[in-house]
Design an enzyme around this catalytic site. Structure first.
Site, PDB file in Angstrom:
ATOM      1  N   ILE A 185       0.829  -1.199   0.000  1.00  0.00           N
ATOM      2  CA  ILE A 185       0.000   0.000   0.000  1.00  0.00           C
ATOM      3  C   ILE A 185       0.869   1.257   0.000  1.00  0.00           C
ATOM      4  O   ILE A 185       0.673   2.175  -0.804  1.00  0.00           O
ATOM      5  CB  ILE A 185      -0.950   0.003   1.206  1.00  0.00           C
ATOM      6  N   ASP A 205      11.085   3.119   5.884  1.00  0.00           N
ATOM      7  CA  ASP A 205      10.791   1.702   6.099  1.00  0.00           C
ATOM      8  C   ASP A 205      12.114   0.951   6.214  1.00  0.00           C
ATOM      9  O   ASP A 205      12.751   0.652   5.210  1.00  0.00           O
ATOM     10  CB  ASP A 205       9.963   1.125   4.950  1.00  0.00           C
ATOM     11  N   SER A 245      -4.234   2.052   8.853  1.00  0.00           N
ATOM     12  CA  SER A 245      -3.608   0.783   9.231  1.00  0.00           C
ATOM     13  C   SER A 245      -4.302   0.154  10.423  1.00  0.00           C
ATOM     14  O   SER A 245      -4.951  -0.879  10.304  1.00  0.00           O
ATOM     15  CB  SER A 245      -2.119   0.995   9.538  1.00  0.00           C
ATOM     16  N   ARG A 246      -4.184   0.766  11.608  1.00  0.00           N
ATOM     17  CA  ARG A 246      -4.858   0.284  12.806  1.00  0.00           C
ATOM     18  C   ARG A 246      -5.023   1.438  13.774  1.00  0.00           C
ATOM     19  O   ARG A 246      -4.102   2.255  13.948  1.00  0.00           O
ATOM     20  CB  ARG A 246      -4.064  -0.835  13.496  1.00  0.00           C
ATOM     21  N   ASP A 301      -9.519   5.591   9.654  1.00  0.00           N
ATOM     22  CA  ASP A 301     -10.495   4.600   9.181  1.00  0.00           C
ATOM     23  C   ASP A 301     -11.022   3.760  10.337  1.00  0.00           C
ATOM     24  O   ASP A 301     -11.714   2.777  10.111  1.00  0.00           O
ATOM     25  CB  ASP A 301      -9.815   3.694   8.142  1.00  0.00           C
ATOM     26  N   GLU A 348     -15.730   5.802  20.115  1.00  0.00           N
ATOM     27  CA  GLU A 348     -16.415   6.857  20.856  1.00  0.00           C
ATOM     28  C   GLU A 348     -15.485   8.021  21.180  1.00  0.00           C
ATOM     29  O   GLU A 348     -15.848   9.192  21.044  1.00  0.00           O
ATOM     30  CB  GLU A 348     -17.018   6.288  22.141  1.00  0.00           C
ATOM     31  N   HIS A 356     -14.252   2.480   8.339  1.00  0.00           N
ATOM     32  CA  HIS A 356     -13.449   1.307   7.977  1.00  0.00           C
ATOM     33  C   HIS A 356     -13.716   0.868   6.542  1.00  0.00           C
ATOM     34  O   HIS A 356     -14.061  -0.281   6.266  1.00  0.00           O
ATOM     35  CB  HIS A 356     -13.721   0.153   8.945  1.00  0.00           C
ATOM     36  N   LEU A 357     -13.523   1.795   5.626  1.00  0.00           N
ATOM     37  CA  LEU A 357     -13.802   1.543   4.209  1.00  0.00           C
ATOM     38  C   LEU A 357     -12.551   1.235   3.397  1.00  0.00           C
ATOM     39  O   LEU A 357     -12.636   1.069   2.178  1.00  0.00           O
ATOM     40  CB  LEU A 357     -14.499   2.766   3.601  1.00  0.00           C
ATOM     41  N   GLY A 358     -11.396   1.137   4.055  1.00  0.00           N
ATOM     42  CA  GLY A 358     -10.138   0.994   3.332  1.00  0.00           C
ATOM     43  C   GLY A 358     -10.159  -0.034   2.217  1.00  0.00           C
ATOM     44  O   GLY A 358      -9.778   0.247   1.082  1.00  0.00           O
TER      45      GLY A 358
END
Length: 398
Positions: free
Chosen positions: A155, A174, A237-238, A262, A266, A279-281
């Site tokens: 990605i 990276d 990612s998360r 994404d 709350e 969360h549409l990735g």
């Protein structure tokens, strides 16, 4: 029924709706049974498998996606169950959403659209109100700005290359970049030696690294203080990569200009200057099909040949399959395992035609091709002797 015929009759279970084009890969001797309690393999998307009991026949689990947090990977490893994922299959879908969000957030598009919808009852006044109110949504162009990309996998590399094409300056970090990614990455992407160097230069930062103990909360007060004031952070990612308490403070002070995520919850929903995406990735029809096909093909290849591609707990291992009988053994990564496997084969009056051994951490995987065909009546005893080797986890005769 012979052992070989039993091996050929394979049951596949799915735990989510998997694209039909992916399941079509399992033709011929495969049987799709979502009620099976002891399948040969499971194909899954987001179903939480942590409380599941696995039958002795289960050989593989394939996640039609990248993340495997819904799968008890350590438990699978101990049982000799290969866990696959599908890196890169959804990369284009995520890349498109990252770049769309980057541009839309820079132009205040989300806020502008939401405001415009409030004018629905203003009748003929709408045009005038729009012209008078649009100045509050004046944004910035991304051309000429610097995008920092943390994680240059499938990605991240796509995002970096396409951001260059949009006129951005791109800097990437990276330390574990693969050779394949390096070949695909534009030479115009600047290399950051450290994340601190990337933080200092970037107007926008997008993160594409897995969630691990080492990356949990990697965006926090300390790292925010190293960034340009008003930086936009994109997280596809998360959610756990971000310390939410520190993020809330950074948004309040303006240290972080916008947080695009994404992974709404709350706490995040109550923060200012946050753009929350549900969360549409990877949620495109094309991505679902690509992931399903890739997962199914990896499972099928493993079941039929023993070859492993894109496993998160077994070493990736390939030996050309020429139709010979093959021993596939998963075992502890300890001395003399290959020697003991070879000894069992040779004392069974079988000749070794080819073999490969790969290790990953505490475990290793060995495949041995037999020159002379293994007769059906020999298979049970050969398998029994293999599994008596100290440190052996599972053995298959293909």
């Amino acid at each position: 029924m012979s052992s070989i015929l039993m091996e050929k009759r394979r049951t596949i279970k799915t735990l989510n709706n998997i694209a039909d084009s992916g399941l079509d890969v399992f033709s011929g001797d495969y049987h799709l049974d979502d009620n099976s309690e002891n399948p040969d393999a499971i194909v899954v998307r987001s179903f939480n498998m942590h409380s599941m009991e696995f039958g002795n026949n289960l050989k593989a689990i394939a996640r039609a996606g990248a993340g495997v947090n819904n799968i008890p990977v350590d438990k699978c490893t101990e049982k000799g169950i290969v866990v696959f994922n599908t890196p890169g299959a959804n990369a284009n879908a995520v890349k498109e959403l990252v770049l769309s969000s980057l541009m839309a957030s820079s132009r205040n598009l989300f806020d502008g659209v939401a405001w415009t919808k409030t004018l629905g009852n203003e009748g003929d006044q709408v045009s005038g109100l729009v012209e008078a109110g649009k100045k509050q949504f004046v944004g910035n162009e991304i051309a000429g700005k610097t995008l920092g990309v943390i994680g240059l996998g499938s990605i991240g590399a796509l995002v970096a290359n396409d951001a260059l094409a949009l006129g951005m300056d791109v800097i990437g970090f990276d330390p574990f970049i693969s050779v394949d990614t390096a070949w695909n990455l534009s030479s115009h992407v600047q290399r950051a030696e450290t994340m601190e160097q990337l933080f200092a230069k970037s107007d926008f930062i997008t993160v594409h690294v897995p969630y691990t103990d080492g990356t949990a909360g990697m965006f926090n007060e300390e790292t925010f203080n190293l960034m340009k004031p008003g930086v936009h952070l994109l997280n596809f990612s998360r959610g756990e990569l971000v310390n939410e308490k520190d993020m809330n403070m950074a948004l309040d002070t303006g240290k972080v200009g916008k947080y695009i995520t994404d992974f709404p919850n709350e706490k995040v929903l109550k923060m200012k200057n946050v753009i929350t995406i549900p969360h549409l990735g990877a949620s495109t029809k094309e991505s679902e099909v690509n992931c399903a096909k890739m997962a199914a093909r990896q499972v099928k290849e493993f079941l039929e040949t023993g070859n492993i591609r894109n496993s998160v707990n077994f070493p990736n291992t390939y030996l050309p399959y020429l139709g010979r009988s093959r021993v596939a053994a998963f075992h502890k990564n300890v001395p003399n395992m290959v020697g003991q496997i070879s000894s069992v084969i040779s004392t069974s009056d079988l000749n070794i035609a080819d073999m490969v051994n790969r290790s990953r951490g505490d475990y290793a995987y060995t495949m041995v091709d037999i020159e002379n065909h293994v007769e059906d009546e020999i298979i049970p005893e050969l398998k029994k002797r293999m599994e008596q080797i100290d440190g052996m986890v599972t053995t298959r005769i293909i």
